[in-house]
Design an enzyme around this catalytic site. Sequence first.
Site, PDB file in Angstrom:
ATOM      1  N   TYR A 128       0.826  -1.208   0.000  1.00 46.09           N
ATOM      2  CA  TYR A 128       0.000   0.000   0.000  1.00 46.09           C
ATOM      3  C   TYR A 128       0.859   1.256   0.000  1.00 46.09           C
ATOM      4  CZ  TYR A 128      -3.154   3.699   1.456  1.00 46.09           C
ATOM      5  OH  TYR A 128      -3.853   4.878   1.534  1.00 46.09           O
ATOM      6  N   ARG A 135       0.996   6.551  -6.875  1.00 49.47           N
ATOM      7  CA  ARG A 135      -0.174   7.404  -7.111  1.00 49.47           C
ATOM      8  C   ARG A 135       0.224   8.871  -7.145  1.00 49.47           C
ATOM      9  NH1 ARG A 135      -5.201   7.046  -3.016  1.00 49.47           N
ATOM     10  NH2 ARG A 135      -3.483   7.242  -1.520  1.00 49.47           N
ATOM     11  N   TYR A 187      -0.577  13.248   7.147  1.00 48.87           N
ATOM     12  CA  TYR A 187      -0.092  12.180   8.027  1.00 48.87           C
ATOM     13  C   TYR A 187       1.418  12.303   8.242  1.00 48.87           C
ATOM     14  CZ  TYR A 187      -4.404   9.352   7.900  1.00 48.87           C
ATOM     15  OH  TYR A 187      -5.684   8.884   8.050  1.00 48.87           O
ATOM     16  N   ARG A 200     -11.802  13.365   3.148  1.00 48.34           N
ATOM     17  CA  ARG A 200     -12.620  12.437   3.944  1.00 48.34           C
ATOM     18  C   ARG A 200     -14.009  12.226   3.336  1.00 48.34           C
ATOM     19  NH1 ARG A 200      -9.054   9.606   6.947  1.00 48.34           N
ATOM     20  NH2 ARG A 200      -7.620  11.017   8.014  1.00 48.34           N
ATOM     21  N   GLU A 300     -13.834  -1.251   7.753  1.00 50.99           N
ATOM     22  CA  GLU A 300     -13.914   0.104   7.223  1.00 50.99           C
ATOM     23  C   GLU A 300     -15.265   0.271   6.530  1.00 50.99           C
ATOM     24  OE1 GLU A 300     -10.382   2.025   5.542  1.00 50.99           O
ATOM     25  OE2 GLU A 300     -11.490   2.249   3.658  1.00 50.99           O
TER      26      GLU A 300
END
Length: 307
Positions: A128, A135, A187, A200, A300
């Site tokens: 990830y 990305r 983060y 979000r 999730e």
Amino acid sequence: MNDAATLLAEPGTLAVFGFGSGVADSDDPRWLRVPLETFDAPAPLEAWQVDGQVQHGRHGALRWSAGGGWLFAALELDEREYGGPAGAARFAYAQLRDFIRSRDEQNVLRIWNYQGAINRGDGDSERYKLFCDGRAEGCGDWFAHGYPAATAIGHHGDANLLQVYLLAGVHAGTAVENPRQVSAWRYPRQYGRTSPGFARAMRLPAQDVLAISGTAAVVGHASAHEGDTAAQLDEILVNLESLLASAGMPAGFDTHAPLKAYVRHGADVPRVREKLRQHLPGVPVLLLHGDVCRSELLVELDGWRYL
């Protein structure tokens, strides 16, 4: 619960999604099989429909459809052909970026990312984290003025399959953040070289729908309740209510608010299903076998909230 052919034949169908290995394939560019197995049988299909005539086609490996001011675009890649997770993500996002920039529907509102073996690897070599690196490189300055809503989940199909699809529109939406959580792009370094790039949630252009990103038991930037699925789900529900308030939406979810629950361990499904029935009575929730992007997170939720 209709079959895919019936849905694809209906006027205004922008895209149709089937879940898991048991669904039939179709050559129609608007059809996409999502490589996540469902814990619900029979599993419903997901359909996106618009007011307007729909055109569709392919652009290399990219499939697309457009109508009524909306655009669906998707890519499925074998990571081995691009040097691994980072290379595949870089290619996917560069292709999507260039294609969207050629269209009238240039406002990306919502993205879904499904990656095989998402937690495999240690430290910065976790798959990830490599995906996040690629990305960002593929995006370049694409989202310099703000990120769309997004989900990134690990599937249990072919470990080399990366699937990315999106919803874009002629008009811009409004990104929404959760005051209980650090914005993902802020983060700290402990979560990888490259912070995840997503909002979000996103209020769609008419301000009557909230597209909710993948929401886990994260408070601040830290994972909460490690090893406790029920407590994590409780924390997610608090995060969702906080997100609704931040978006200026009424509290709670109803029968017109379809959600997806991604559950890491099949053994946890009964307790997840029961807790959702207690706390979200009547809300349609599709239960899927998926791995959250942090290995300590067990469940999730994402989905839609309509006014």
